[in-house]
Design an enzyme around this catalytic site. Structure first.
Site, PDB file in Angstrom:
ATOM      1  N   SER A 123     106.805  19.159 153.404  1.00 54.49           N
ATOM      2  CA  SER A 123     106.537  17.815 153.911  1.00 54.49           C
ATOM      3  C   SER A 123     105.571  17.852 155.085  1.00 54.49           C
ATOM      4  O   SER A 123     104.833  16.903 155.310  1.00 54.49           O
ATOM      5  CB  SER A 123     107.832  17.161 154.399  1.00 54.49           C
ATOM      6  OG  SER A 123     108.770  17.106 153.384  1.00 54.49           O
ATOM      7  N   GLU A 156      99.860  14.388 147.626  1.00 55.73           N
ATOM      8  CA  GLU A 156      98.835  14.872 148.553  1.00 55.73           C
ATOM      9  C   GLU A 156      98.482  16.300 148.136  1.00 55.73           C
ATOM     10  O   GLU A 156      99.370  17.156 148.042  1.00 55.73           O
ATOM     11  CB  GLU A 156      99.362  14.837 149.986  1.00 55.73           C
ATOM     12  CG  GLU A 156      99.595  13.416 150.491  1.00 55.73           C
ATOM     13  CD  GLU A 156     100.133  13.351 151.916  1.00 55.73           C
ATOM     14  OE1 GLU A 156      99.839  12.386 152.612  1.00 55.73           O
ATOM     15  OE2 GLU A 156     100.871  14.275 152.327  1.00 55.73           O
TER      16      GLU A 156
HETATM   17  N1  NAD Z   1     113.715  15.042 149.932  1.00 56.85           N
HETATM   18  C1  NAD Z   1     112.583  14.419 150.244  1.00 56.85           C
HETATM   19  O1  NAD Z   1     112.551  13.199 150.483  1.00 56.85           O
HETATM   20  C2  NAD Z   1     111.296  15.198 150.273  1.00 56.85           C
HETATM   21  C3  NAD Z   1     110.072  14.529 150.059  1.00 56.85           C
HETATM   22  C4  NAD Z   1     108.891  15.281 150.034  1.00 56.85           C
HETATM   23  C5  NAD Z   1     108.929  16.649 150.257  1.00 56.85           C
HETATM   24  N2  NAD Z   1     110.135  17.254 150.493  1.00 56.85           N
HETATM   25  C6  NAD Z   1     110.125  18.704 150.698  1.00 56.85           C
HETATM   26  O2  NAD Z   1     110.520  19.331 149.482  1.00 56.85           O
HETATM   27  C7  NAD Z   1     111.183  20.555 149.786  1.00 56.85           C
HETATM   28  C8  NAD Z   1     112.522  20.563 149.097  1.00 56.85           C
HETATM   29  O3  NAD Z   1     113.272  19.463 149.561  1.00 56.85           O
HETATM   30  P1  NAD Z   1     114.508  18.889 148.722  1.00 56.85           P
HETATM   31  O4  NAD Z   1     114.818  17.566 149.335  1.00 56.85           O
HETATM   32  O5  NAD Z   1     114.262  19.017 147.273  1.00 56.85           O
HETATM   33  O6  NAD Z   1     115.644  19.943 149.150  1.00 56.85           O
HETATM   34  P2  NAD Z   1     117.022  20.264 148.393  1.00 56.85           P
HETATM   35  O7  NAD Z   1     117.893  20.862 149.427  1.00 56.85           O
HETATM   36  O8  NAD Z   1     117.484  19.078 147.626  1.00 56.85           O
HETATM   37  O9  NAD Z   1     116.611  21.382 147.334  1.00 56.85           O
HETATM   38  C9  NAD Z   1     116.195  22.666 147.680  1.00 56.85           C
HETATM   39  C10 NAD Z   1     116.631  23.611 146.573  1.00 56.85           C
HETATM   40  O10 NAD Z   1     116.012  24.875 146.797  1.00 56.85           O
HETATM   41  C11 NAD Z   1     116.950  25.866 146.434  1.00 56.85           C
HETATM   42  N3  NAD Z   1     116.537  27.147 147.002  1.00 56.85           N
HETATM   43  C12 NAD Z   1     116.803  27.677 148.216  1.00 56.85           C
HETATM   44  N4  NAD Z   1     116.209  28.901 148.312  1.00 56.85           N
HETATM   45  C13 NAD Z   1     115.551  29.112 147.129  1.00 56.85           C
HETATM   46  C14 NAD Z   1     114.783  30.184 146.625  1.00 56.85           C
HETATM   47  N5  NAD Z   1     114.531  31.276 147.351  1.00 56.85           N
HETATM   48  N6  NAD Z   1     114.286  30.087 145.364  1.00 56.85           N
HETATM   49  C15 NAD Z   1     114.519  28.973 144.614  1.00 56.85           C
HETATM   50  N7  NAD Z   1     115.266  27.933 145.058  1.00 56.85           N
HETATM   51  C16 NAD Z   1     115.768  28.012 146.296  1.00 56.85           C
HETATM   52  C17 NAD Z   1     118.281  25.319 146.915  1.00 56.85           C
HETATM   53  O11 NAD Z   1     119.364  25.990 146.273  1.00 56.85           O
HETATM   54  C18 NAD Z   1     118.143  23.845 146.527  1.00 56.85           C
HETATM   55  O12 NAD Z   1     118.619  23.611 145.215  1.00 56.85           O
HETATM   56  C19 NAD Z   1     111.226  20.652 151.300  1.00 56.85           C
HETATM   57  O13 NAD Z   1     110.141  21.407 151.750  1.00 56.85           O
HETATM   58  C20 NAD Z   1     111.096  19.199 151.737  1.00 56.85           C
HETATM   59  O14 NAD Z   1     110.563  19.067 153.036  1.00 56.85           O
HETATM   60  C21 NAD Z   1     111.303  16.575 150.482  1.00 56.85           C
END
Ligand code: NAD
Length: 354
Positions: A123, A156
């Site tokens: 993000s 993006e």
């Molecule tokens: N949630 C949002 O609104 C949003 C929006 C845009 C970007 N993001 C970004 O997306 C990314 C993920 O966010 P999210 O909300 O999906 O988080 P989340 O916690 O829902 O999911 C993350 C997943 O990654 C897994 N994980 C951890 N270590 C791992 C590894 N080594 N290999 C593979 N999987 C692994 C976890 O088990 C989990 O299932 C972050 O960088 C976040 O900043 C989030």
């Protein structure tokens, strides 16, 4: 490698974002490997994808053939080497922690084919720093989707210091192919476009909480007629913890003016995180809060929010993160609920000349 050579995409992380992005890539016709660290997380991601497709099918947005075809191209996986060994394009969506992301990218570099492009859905974090964990910075890019990824249009496409134009172009083309609206972020800068333009508004809301006046409801009541979700309501919806984390990060990398206020930190510390915990600034236990429009403050109006966005968006132009106000407007209109970007809004009320 050319865009048409990309056939197989590996999704690293099957959480909220990972499963949504995987679903988009399946709809776009790609074969997708969905990888997480434990089978139960992969299963949860698979169930999330199926649930989205079930809804699309029920609404007639997906034919039964497209539904079957998409699910047949989805490959669940825990083993990282197997997941990426023949992938052409890899998207990472693991938690927002730089150390973790760097270790994931070091593994991707080790196990993925040399041709593969490695994209991060971070993000806010530096693509250049993430790329430094690999021996192929020219093939590392940022690829920032918005939540929920199956519905939100903006992606993006972020150029790290070493990303090649070719990698950016392929990523841009893929985003188009999966029906998204890609916007190229020309310079790796905290928060990229969408989150950066919104951060001063986050700081503004945090300061209103500190001042204790107007109340969030009085403020939201003044804004609500102009937006699908009023500002404090939206902060609750996204999660106060996410807002706090974002401000703390921007305070470190951009400016002390983004320091979160004590009331915001206290709400998060108390576990009142917004919609997901049933209570944040509003009570969500009975569903979406009802905002009494008759309480609207006269002290603030929408122009204050627009002015803050335009100021920050102008800094992005000055810093070379974007070079066209229309691209910033395109990003802002497709990453959130507003049909217009800040420059178009400002122009419509006489703030900037065309
Ligand atoms: N949630 C949002 O609104 C949003 C929006 C845009 C970007 N993001 C970004 O997306 C990314 C993920 O966010 P999210 O909300 O999906 O988080 P989340 O916690 O829902 O999911 C993350 C997943 O990654 C897994 N994980 C951890 N270590 C791992 C590894 N080594 N290999 C593979 N999987 C692994 C976890 O088990 C989990 O299932 C972050 O960088 C976040 O900043 C989030």
């Amino acid at each position: 490698m050319k865009t048409e050579d990309v056939k197989k995409i590996a999704m690293i992380g099957a959480g909220d974002m990972g499963h949504g992005i995987a679903a988009c890539c399946l709809i776009g016709g790609y074969t997708v490997v969905l990888r997480d660290i434990e089978q139960k997380f992969v299963d949860r991601g698979m169930a999330g994808i199926k649930a989205s497709f079930d809804k699309f099918k029920a609404k007639g947005k997906m034919t039964p053939e497209a539904y079957d075809s998409a699910l047949a191209r989805l490959i669940p996986m825990v083993d990282i080497q197997e997941a990426v060994k023949d992938a052409d394009f890899i998207i990472e969506a693991v938690p927002e922690n730089l150390k973790l992301k760097k270790s994931v990218f070091a593994d991707l570099d080790k196990y993925a084919p040399k041709r593969a492009i490695l994209a991060s859905n971070t993000s806010n974090m530096s693509i250049t720093e993430i790329a430094a964990a690999t021996g192929r910075p020219e093939k590392v890019i940022g690829y920032h989707f918005f939540n929920p990824a199956v519905l939100m249009k903006l992606v993006e496409v972020i150029k790290g210091a070493g990303s090649s134009d070719k990698s950016i172009q392929i990523a841009y083309d893929i985003a188009k192919k999966i029906n998204k609206v890609p916007v190229i972020v020309k310079k790796d800068s905290p928060g990229f476009i969408y989150n950066r333009v919104n951060i001063p508004n986050g700081a503004f809301l945090s300061k209103i909480l500190e001042a204790g006046h107007p109340t969030p409801e009085e403020f939201d009541a003044a804004m609500k007629p102009f937006m699908p979700m009023a500002p404090f309501e939206l902060l609750d919806y996204v999660g106060l913890d996410i807002g706090l984390h974002s401000m703390e990060y921007m305070m470190q990398v951009l400016s002390l003016e983004y320091k979160p206020s004590a009331p915001l930190s206290a709400l998060v510390k108390a576990g009142t995180l917004g919609k997901k915990t049933g209570r944040g600034i509003y009570d969500w236990s009975q569903g979406r809060p009802v905002i009494d429009l008759s309480k609207a403050t006269k002290e603030f109006d929408l122009n204050h929010m627009i002015a803050l966005q335009v100021n920050e968006a102008t800094k992005l132009l000055e810093e070379g993160v974007a070079d066209d106000p229309k691209e910033i407007d395109l990003a802002m209109a497709n990453g959130g609920g507003s049909p217009f970007g800040p420059f178009a809004l400002a122009q419509s009320i006489g703030y900037c000349s065309p």
